[in-house]
Scaffold this active site. Structure first.
Site, PDB file in Angstrom:
ATOM      1  NE  ARG A   9       0.690  39.061 -27.919  1.00  0.00           N
ATOM      2  CZ  ARG A   9       1.561  39.103 -28.914  1.00  0.00           C
ATOM      3  NH1 ARG A   9       2.644  39.882 -28.851  1.00  0.00           N
ATOM      4  NH2 ARG A   9       1.365  38.378 -29.989  1.00  0.00           N
ATOM      5  CG  LEU A  49       1.780  33.827 -20.942  1.00  0.00           C
ATOM      6  CD1 LEU A  49       0.742  33.913 -19.843  1.00  0.00           C
ATOM      7  CD2 LEU A  49       3.092  33.312 -20.361  1.00  0.00           C
ATOM      8  N   GLY A  50      -0.511  32.496 -25.057  1.00  0.00           N
ATOM      9  CA  GLY A  50      -0.329  32.199 -26.479  1.00  0.00           C
ATOM     10  C   GLY A  50       0.953  31.423 -26.710  1.00  0.00           C
ATOM     11  CB  THR A  52       7.396   4.055  -5.168  1.00  0.00           C
ATOM     12  OG1 THR A  52       6.573   5.035  -4.539  1.00  0.00           O
ATOM     13  CG2 THR A  52       6.776   3.599  -6.473  1.00  0.00           C
ATOM     14  CD  GLU A  86       4.244  12.245  -0.649  1.00  0.00           C
ATOM     15  OE1 GLU A  86       3.369  11.569  -0.064  1.00  0.00           O
ATOM     16  OE2 GLU A  86       5.404  12.339  -0.247  1.00  0.00           O
ATOM     17  N   PRO A  92       9.013  -0.888  -8.416  1.00  0.00           N
ATOM     18  CG  PRO A  92      10.851  -1.722  -9.596  1.00  0.00           C
ATOM     19  CD  PRO A  92      10.348  -1.460  -8.210  1.00  0.00           C
ATOM     20  CG  PHE A 149      10.434   8.284   1.761  1.00  0.00           C
ATOM     21  CD1 PHE A 149      10.303   8.104   3.132  1.00  0.00           C
ATOM     22  CD2 PHE A 149       9.365   7.919   0.941  1.00  0.00           C
ATOM     23  CE1 PHE A 149       9.138   7.570   3.680  1.00  0.00           C
ATOM     24  CE2 PHE A 149       8.200   7.378   1.478  1.00  0.00           C
ATOM     25  CZ  PHE A 149       8.094   7.207   2.852  1.00  0.00           C
TER      26      PHE A 149
HETATM   27  P1  TGC Z   1      -4.694   0.922   5.239  1.00  0.00           P
HETATM   28  O1  TGC Z   1      -5.221  -0.370   5.798  1.00  0.00           O
HETATM   29  O2  TGC Z   1      -5.650   1.952   4.792  1.00  0.00           O
HETATM   30  O3  TGC Z   1      -3.712   1.589   6.333  1.00  0.00           O
HETATM   31  C1  TGC Z   1      -2.746   0.862   7.057  1.00  0.00           C
HETATM   32  C2  TGC Z   1      -2.566   1.584   8.384  1.00  0.00           C
HETATM   33  O4  TGC Z   1      -2.052   2.902   8.149  1.00  0.00           O
HETATM   34  C3  TGC Z   1      -2.982   3.900   8.638  1.00  0.00           C
HETATM   35  N1  TGC Z   1      -2.979   4.985   7.644  1.00  0.00           N
HETATM   36  C4  TGC Z   1      -2.340   6.148   7.807  1.00  0.00           C
HETATM   37  N2  TGC Z   1      -1.646   6.648   8.835  1.00  0.00           N
HETATM   38  C5  TGC Z   1      -1.106   7.885   8.682  1.00  0.00           C
HETATM   39  N3  TGC Z   1      -1.229   8.616   7.556  1.00  0.00           N
HETATM   40  C6  TGC Z   1      -1.907   8.137   6.496  1.00  0.00           C
HETATM   41  N4  TGC Z   1      -2.020   8.856   5.382  1.00  0.00           N
HETATM   42  C7  TGC Z   1      -2.498   6.849   6.601  1.00  0.00           C
HETATM   43  N5  TGC Z   1      -3.244   6.086   5.750  1.00  0.00           N
HETATM   44  C8  TGC Z   1      -3.521   4.947   6.403  1.00  0.00           C
HETATM   45  C9  TGC Z   1      -4.300   3.187   8.750  1.00  0.00           C
HETATM   46  O5  TGC Z   1      -5.114   3.788   9.718  1.00  0.00           O
HETATM   47  C10 TGC Z   1      -3.862   1.796   9.152  1.00  0.00           C
HETATM   48  O6  TGC Z   1      -3.516   1.848  10.530  1.00  0.00           O
HETATM   49  P2  TGC Z   1      -3.733   0.571  11.481  1.00  0.00           P
HETATM   50  O7  TGC Z   1      -3.458   1.078  12.846  1.00  0.00           O
HETATM   51  O8  TGC Z   1      -5.151   0.143  11.265  1.00  0.00           O
HETATM   52  O9  TGC Z   1      -2.745  -0.447  11.016  1.00  0.00           O
HETATM   53  O10 TGC Z   1      -3.630   0.542   4.120  1.00  0.00           O
HETATM   54  P3  TGC Z   1      -3.859   0.093   2.608  1.00  0.00           P
HETATM   55  O11 TGC Z   1      -2.811  -0.922   2.286  1.00  0.00           O
HETATM   56  O12 TGC Z   1      -5.301  -0.279   2.391  1.00  0.00           O
HETATM   57  O13 TGC Z   1      -3.460   1.403   1.773  1.00  0.00           O
HETATM   58  C11 TGC Z   1      -4.252   2.512   1.715  1.00  0.00           C
HETATM   59  C12 TGC Z   1      -3.735   3.501   0.639  1.00  0.00           C
HETATM   60  C13 TGC Z   1      -4.013   2.994  -0.759  1.00  0.00           C
HETATM   61  C14 TGC Z   1      -4.491   4.784   0.890  1.00  0.00           C
HETATM   62  C15 TGC Z   1      -2.202   3.740   0.801  1.00  0.00           C
HETATM   63  O14 TGC Z   1      -1.487   2.605   0.457  1.00  0.00           O
HETATM   64  C16 TGC Z   1      -1.701   4.913  -0.010  1.00  0.00           C
HETATM   65  O15 TGC Z   1      -1.754   6.043   0.437  1.00  0.00           O
HETATM   66  N6  TGC Z   1      -1.165   4.674  -1.257  1.00  0.00           N
HETATM   67  C17 TGC Z   1      -0.504   5.693  -2.028  1.00  0.00           C
HETATM   68  C18 TGC Z   1       0.995   5.484  -1.998  1.00  0.00           C
HETATM   69  C19 TGC Z   1       1.751   6.782  -2.016  1.00  0.00           C
HETATM   70  O16 TGC Z   1       1.241   7.856  -1.783  1.00  0.00           O
HETATM   71  N7  TGC Z   1       3.060   6.711  -2.219  1.00  0.00           N
HETATM   72  C20 TGC Z   1       3.904   7.857  -2.130  1.00  0.00           C
HETATM   73  C21 TGC Z   1       5.376   7.475  -2.171  1.00  0.00           C
HETATM   74  S1  TGC Z   1       6.474   8.781  -1.661  1.00  0.00           S
HETATM   75  C22 TGC Z   1       6.383   9.934  -2.867  1.00  0.00           C
HETATM   76  O17 TGC Z   1       5.625   9.868  -3.769  1.00  0.00           O
HETATM   77  C23 TGC Z   1       7.325  11.096  -2.727  1.00  0.00           C
HETATM   78  S2  TGC Z   1       7.183  12.237  -3.991  1.00  0.00           S
HETATM   79  C24 TGC Z   1       8.284  13.465  -3.603  1.00  0.00           C
HETATM   80  C25 TGC Z   1       7.683  14.568  -2.779  1.00  0.00           C
HETATM   81  O18 TGC Z   1       6.984  14.330  -1.788  1.00  0.00           O
HETATM   82  O19 TGC Z   1       7.905  15.740  -3.097  1.00  0.00           O
HETATM   83  P1  FAD Z   2       0.063   3.029 -10.286  1.00  0.00           P
HETATM   84  O1  FAD Z   2      -0.147   2.716  -8.853  1.00  0.00           O
HETATM   85  O2  FAD Z   2       0.479   1.937 -11.205  1.00  0.00           O
HETATM   86  O3  FAD Z   2      -1.251   3.734 -10.859  1.00  0.00           O
HETATM   87  C1  FAD Z   2      -1.529   3.832 -12.268  1.00  0.00           C
HETATM   88  C2  FAD Z   2      -2.929   4.415 -12.426  1.00  0.00           C
HETATM   89  O4  FAD Z   2      -3.880   3.548 -11.799  1.00  0.00           O
HETATM   90  C3  FAD Z   2      -3.086   5.784 -11.739  1.00  0.00           C
HETATM   91  O5  FAD Z   2      -3.921   6.583 -12.515  1.00  0.00           O
HETATM   92  C4  FAD Z   2      -3.761   5.435 -10.419  1.00  0.00           C
HETATM   93  O6  FAD Z   2      -4.533   6.509  -9.893  1.00  0.00           O
HETATM   94  C5  FAD Z   2      -4.657   4.264 -10.858  1.00  0.00           C
HETATM   95  N1  FAD Z   2      -4.996   3.379  -9.727  1.00  0.00           N
HETATM   96  C6  FAD Z   2      -4.158   2.694  -8.913  1.00  0.00           C
HETATM   97  N2  FAD Z   2      -4.841   2.019  -7.984  1.00  0.00           N
HETATM   98  C7  FAD Z   2      -6.152   2.279  -8.212  1.00  0.00           C
HETATM   99  C8  FAD Z   2      -7.383   1.882  -7.584  1.00  0.00           C
HETATM  100  N3  FAD Z   2      -7.389   1.090  -6.495  1.00  0.00           N
HETATM  101  N4  FAD Z   2      -8.542   2.349  -8.087  1.00  0.00           N
HETATM  102  C9  FAD Z   2      -8.555   3.180  -9.166  1.00  0.00           C
HETATM  103  N5  FAD Z   2      -7.440   3.581  -9.801  1.00  0.00           N
HETATM  104  C10 FAD Z   2      -6.254   3.144  -9.328  1.00  0.00           C
HETATM  105  N6  FAD Z   2       8.027   7.316  -4.485  1.00  0.00           N
HETATM  106  C11 FAD Z   2       8.842   7.174  -3.379  1.00  0.00           C
HETATM  107  O7  FAD Z   2       8.716   6.189  -2.640  1.00  0.00           O
HETATM  108  N7  FAD Z   2       9.777   8.105  -3.078  1.00  0.00           N
HETATM  109  C12 FAD Z   2       9.976   9.212  -3.829  1.00  0.00           C
HETATM  110  O8  FAD Z   2      10.831  10.049  -3.508  1.00  0.00           O
HETATM  111  C13 FAD Z   2       9.172   9.384  -5.000  1.00  0.00           C
HETATM  112  N8  FAD Z   2       9.362  10.456  -5.828  1.00  0.00           N
HETATM  113  C14 FAD Z   2       8.680  10.530  -7.020  1.00  0.00           C
HETATM  114  C15 FAD Z   2       9.015  11.522  -7.954  1.00  0.00           C
HETATM  115  C16 FAD Z   2       8.367  11.582  -9.181  1.00  0.00           C
HETATM  116  C17 FAD Z   2       8.770  12.614 -10.180  1.00  0.00           C
HETATM  117  C18 FAD Z   2       7.314  10.671  -9.461  1.00  0.00           C
HETATM  118  C19 FAD Z   2       6.567  10.761 -10.758  1.00  0.00           C
HETATM  119  C20 FAD Z   2       6.988   9.689  -8.557  1.00  0.00           C
HETATM  120  C21 FAD Z   2       7.675   9.590  -7.343  1.00  0.00           C
HETATM  121  N9  FAD Z   2       7.406   8.551  -6.435  1.00  0.00           N
HETATM  122  C22 FAD Z   2       8.181   8.396  -5.300  1.00  0.00           C
HETATM  123  C23 FAD Z   2       6.471   7.499  -6.780  1.00  0.00           C
HETATM  124  C24 FAD Z   2       5.003   7.887  -6.634  1.00  0.00           C
HETATM  125  O9  FAD Z   2       4.626   7.937  -5.294  1.00  0.00           O
HETATM  126  C25 FAD Z   2       4.181   6.863  -7.410  1.00  0.00           C
HETATM  127  O10 FAD Z   2       4.420   7.121  -8.780  1.00  0.00           O
HETATM  128  C26 FAD Z   2       2.692   6.960  -7.112  1.00  0.00           C
HETATM  129  O11 FAD Z   2       2.435   6.514  -5.795  1.00  0.00           O
HETATM  130  C27 FAD Z   2       1.825   6.148  -8.102  1.00  0.00           C
HETATM  131  O12 FAD Z   2       2.346   4.884  -8.311  1.00  0.00           O
HETATM  132  P2  FAD Z   2       2.551   4.325  -9.833  1.00  0.00           P
HETATM  133  O13 FAD Z   2       3.307   5.365 -10.580  1.00  0.00           O
HETATM  134  O14 FAD Z   2       3.153   2.980  -9.698  1.00  0.00           O
HETATM  135  O15 FAD Z   2       1.119   4.254 -10.436  1.00  0.00           O
END
Ligand code: TGC
Ligand code: FAD
Length: 395
Positions: A279, A349-350, A138, A374, A140, A135
Site C-alpha cells: 500500500r 489496513l485502513g 454454561t 473457556e 443462562p 458440551f
Molecule cells: P474449585 O473449587 O476451584 O475447583 C473444583 C475442583 O476442580 C479442580 N479444578 C480443576 N481441575 C481440572 N482443570 C481445571 N481447570 C480445574 N479448575 C479447578 C479443583 O482442584 C477442585 O478439585 P477438588 O479435588 O478439590 O474437588 O471450583 P470453583 O467453583 O471455585 O470454580 C473455579 C473457577 C471459577 C476457576 C471455575 O468455575 C471456572 O473455570 N470458571 C469458568 C467457567 C468456564 O470456563 N466455562 C467454560 C464453558 S465451555 C466453553 O466456553 C466452550 S467455548 C467453545 C470452545 O472451546 O471453542
Molecule cells: P459472566 O460470568 O456473567 O461474566 C460477566 C463479566 O463478569 C465478565 O467480564 C467476567 O469476567 C466478570 N466476572 C465474573 N465473575 C467474576 C469474578 N469473580 N470477579 C471478577 N469478575 C468476574 N459454554 C458451554 O458450556 N459450552 C459451549 O460450547 C460454549 N460455547 C460458547 C460460544 C460462544 C460464542 C460464547 C460467547 C460462549 C460460549 N460458552 C459456552 C459460554 C462461555 O463459557 C461463557 O460465556 C463464559 O464462561 C462467561 O460466562 P458469562 O457469559 O455468563 O459471563
C-alpha cells in the site's frame, strides 16, 4: 486472491519440532489455505458454519487427534494437536471451535469418564465426523460460576430424568449428541455434578440457535432446553464426579485455544506485512513509515513469545506435567495478544481493514468471543492470582 501464507517463525520454532509434528502442521496448513480461507469470509458474513468441510476435517484426523488410535483417533502427541488448532484458527476461530468442542469437550470426557462400552460406541463415530457433539456446561444465570448450575438429573427406577437449560452452546443445533452436566444430588452439593450423554433426538431435548451474534459468526451457538428428558441408566458418564470433571475438560479445550489464538494472530500479522509493503501513501509503501514498523515489530514480538509459550506448554503436557494454572496463563496471554495483534492489523489496513475480504476484522471480532469463553480473561487472572498467593478472590 490473497498471497499464500508464508508462515511466521522468527525464532525458528520449526527447528524445535519433530518431523511428524511439522508434517501434521504442513498438511493442515495446506488444507486451510486451499479449502477454508477462500470461503470463510462469505460464510462469516452470511452467519453460516461451513458444514461441508466436516468430512474433510474428519478425513484428516482432526477430531480428537490426541486421543488413542484404538478408538479411531489419530493418536498424536499434544504438540501436534496444538499445531492443528493453530492452523485451524489461522483460518477462523469458529472452525477451530468446532474441532475443539468435538475433540476436547465431547470426545475427551467420553474417553476420560466413560465406560468401555460408551467409548467404543461413540468415539470412532465422532472421529469420523458421523456424529457431531456439543458440551453443555454454561447456563443462562451461571457462566463463570458453573458450580451454581441448576440443571438437575434425578435418579428414577429406569434411569435419569433431566431438567434445566444450557446457554451459549457451540454446535448445539448441529449436534446429534450432547454432553450435559447436571446435579444429581441436593442442589447445593457441588460434588454431585455428573456428565450425561444425551442423544439430541431424546424427547424433551431441544436446541435453538442464538441469533444476532457479531462475533464467531461462522459457528453455531445455541440454547439447549431439557424438559423432562428421560435417559437410561447407562447415559451417565460413570467416572465423572464433581465440578472437577467438567473443569478438566475445560483444561483440554483451553490448551487448544492457547495454540489457536496464535494462529489467528499469525494470519493477521501476515496480512498486515503484505499490506504494509504494497500500500503506497505519500509516495512510498506505508511499511516505510516508522509508525507502521512499530506496529509490526510489536506484533512479531508478541507472536514469537506466544509461540514459545505454547511449545513448552505442549512439551509439559506430553510429559504429563502440565497444570491447569499453566494452561490458564497461556490461554489468557495468547488470546489477549492475538486480540491486540488483530486490532493493530485492522488499523494498519485502513478502510480495507473493515472488509470481510481481508481477515483482520473477522479475527478481531472472533477473538472477542474467545476472550470470554473457556474462562473469561478475568477468571484466568483470578486463577493465576490464587495460584500465586494461595488466596481465593473469586467470591
Ligand atoms: P474449585 O473449587 O476451584 O475447583 C473444583 C475442583 O476442580 C479442580 N479444578 C480443576 N481441575 C481440572 N482443570 C481445571 N481447570 C480445574 N479448575 C479447578 C479443583 O482442584 C477442585 O478439585 P477438588 O479435588 O478439590 O474437588 O471450583 P470453583 O467453583 O471455585 O470454580 C473455579 C473457577 C471459577 C476457576 C471455575 O468455575 C471456572 O473455570 N470458571 C469458568 C467457567 C468456564 O470456563 N466455562 C467454560 C464453558 S465451555 C466453553 O466456553 C466452550 S467455548 C467453545 C470452545 O472451546 O471453542
Ligand atoms: P459472566 O460470568 O456473567 O461474566 C460477566 C463479566 O463478569 C465478565 O467480564 C467476567 O469476567 C466478570 N466476572 C465474573 N465473575 C467474576 C469474578 N469473580 N470477579 C471478577 N469478575 C468476574 N459454554 C458451554 O458450556 N459450552 C459451549 O460450547 C460454549 N460455547 C460458547 C460460544 C460462544 C460464542 C460464547 C460467547 C460462549 C460460549 N460458552 C459456552 C459460554 C462461555 O463459557 C461463557 O460465556 C463464559 O464462561 C462467561 O460466562 P458469562 O457469559 O455468563 O459471563
Amino acid at each position: 486472491m490473497a498471497p499464500k501464507f508464508q508462515g511466521v517463525d522468527f525464532y525458528d520454532v520449526d527447528g524445535l519440532l519433530s518431523e511428524e509434528e511439522r508434517a501434521v502442521r504442513d498438511t493442515v496448513r495446506a488444507w486451510v489455505d486451499d479449502n477454508l480461507i477462500p470461503i470463510i469470509g462469505e460464510h462469516y458474513v452470511e452467519g453460516k458454519f461451513p458444514k461441508h468441510l466436516v468430512p474433510q476435517m474428519a478425513e484428516l484426523g482432526l477430531f480428537g487427534a490426541n486421543l488413542p488410535e484404538e478408538y479411531g483417533c489419530a493418536g498424536l502427541n499434544n504438540v501436534a494437536y496444538g499445531l492443528i488448532m493453530q492452523e485451524l484458527e489461522r483460518g477462523d476461530s469458529g472452525v477451530r471451535s468446532f474441532a475443539s468442542v468435538q475433540g476436547a469437550l465431547v470426545m475427551y470426557p467420553i474417553h476420560a469418564f466413560g465406560s468401555e462400552e460408551q467409548k467404543r460406541r461413540w468415539l470412532p463415530r465422532m472421529a469420523s465426523g458421523e456424529v457431531i457433539g456439543c458440551f453443555g456446561l454454561t447456563e443462562p444465570d451461571y457462566g463463570s460460576n458453573p458450580a451454581a448450575m441448576i440443571t438437575v438429573a434425578k435418579g428414577t427406577k429406569d434411569g435419569w430424568l433431566l431438567n434445566g437449560a444450557k446457554m451459549w452452546i457451540t454446535n448445539g443445533s448441529t449436534a446429534s449428541v450432547a454432553i450435559v452436566w447436571a446435579k444429581t444430588g441436593k442442589l447445593d452439593d457441588v460434588e454431585s455434578i455428573r456428565g450425561f450423554i444425551v442423544p439430541a433426538d431424546t424427547k424433551g431435548f431441544s436446541a435453538k440457535d442464538q441469533k444476532g451474534k457479531l462475533s464467531l459468526r461462522a459457528s453455531d451457538t445455541s440454547e439447549l432446553v431439557l424438559q423432562d428428558v428421560c435417559l437410561p441408566k447407562d447415559a451417565i458418564l460413570p467416572k465423572s464426579g464433581g465440578l472437577k470433571s467438567p473443569l478438566s475438560c475445560l483444561t483440554q479445550a483451553r490448551y487448544g485455544i492457547a495454540w489457536g489464538a496464535v494462529g489467528a494472530a499469525m494470519a493477521c500479522y501476515d496480512e498486515a506485512v503484505g499490506y504494509a509493503k504494497s500500500r503506497v501513501m505519500f509516495g512510498k509503501p506505508i511499511g516505510g513509515f516508522q509508525l507502521q514498523q512499530a506496529r509490526l515489530a510489536e506484533m512479531l514480538t508478541e507472536i514469537t513469545k506466544a509461540q514459545l509459550l505454547c511449545l513448552q506448554l505442549g512439551r509439559l503436557k506430553d510429559q504429563g506435567k502440565v497444570t491447569p494454572q499453566q494452561v490458564s496463563l497461556a490461554k489468557r496471554n495468547n488470546v489477549d495478544i492475538a486480540t491486540e495483534v488483530a486490532r493493530e492489523a485492522r488499523r494498519l489496513l485502513g478502510a480495507n481493514g473493515i472488509l470481510a475480504e481481508y481477515q483482520a476484522m473477522r479475527h478481531l471480532a472472533n477473538l472477542e468471543s474467545v476472550y470470554t469463553y473457556e474462562g473469561t480473561h478475568d477468571i484466568h487472572t483470578l486463577i493465576l492470582g490464587q495460584e500465586i498467593t494461595g488466596l481465593n478472590a473469586f467470591n
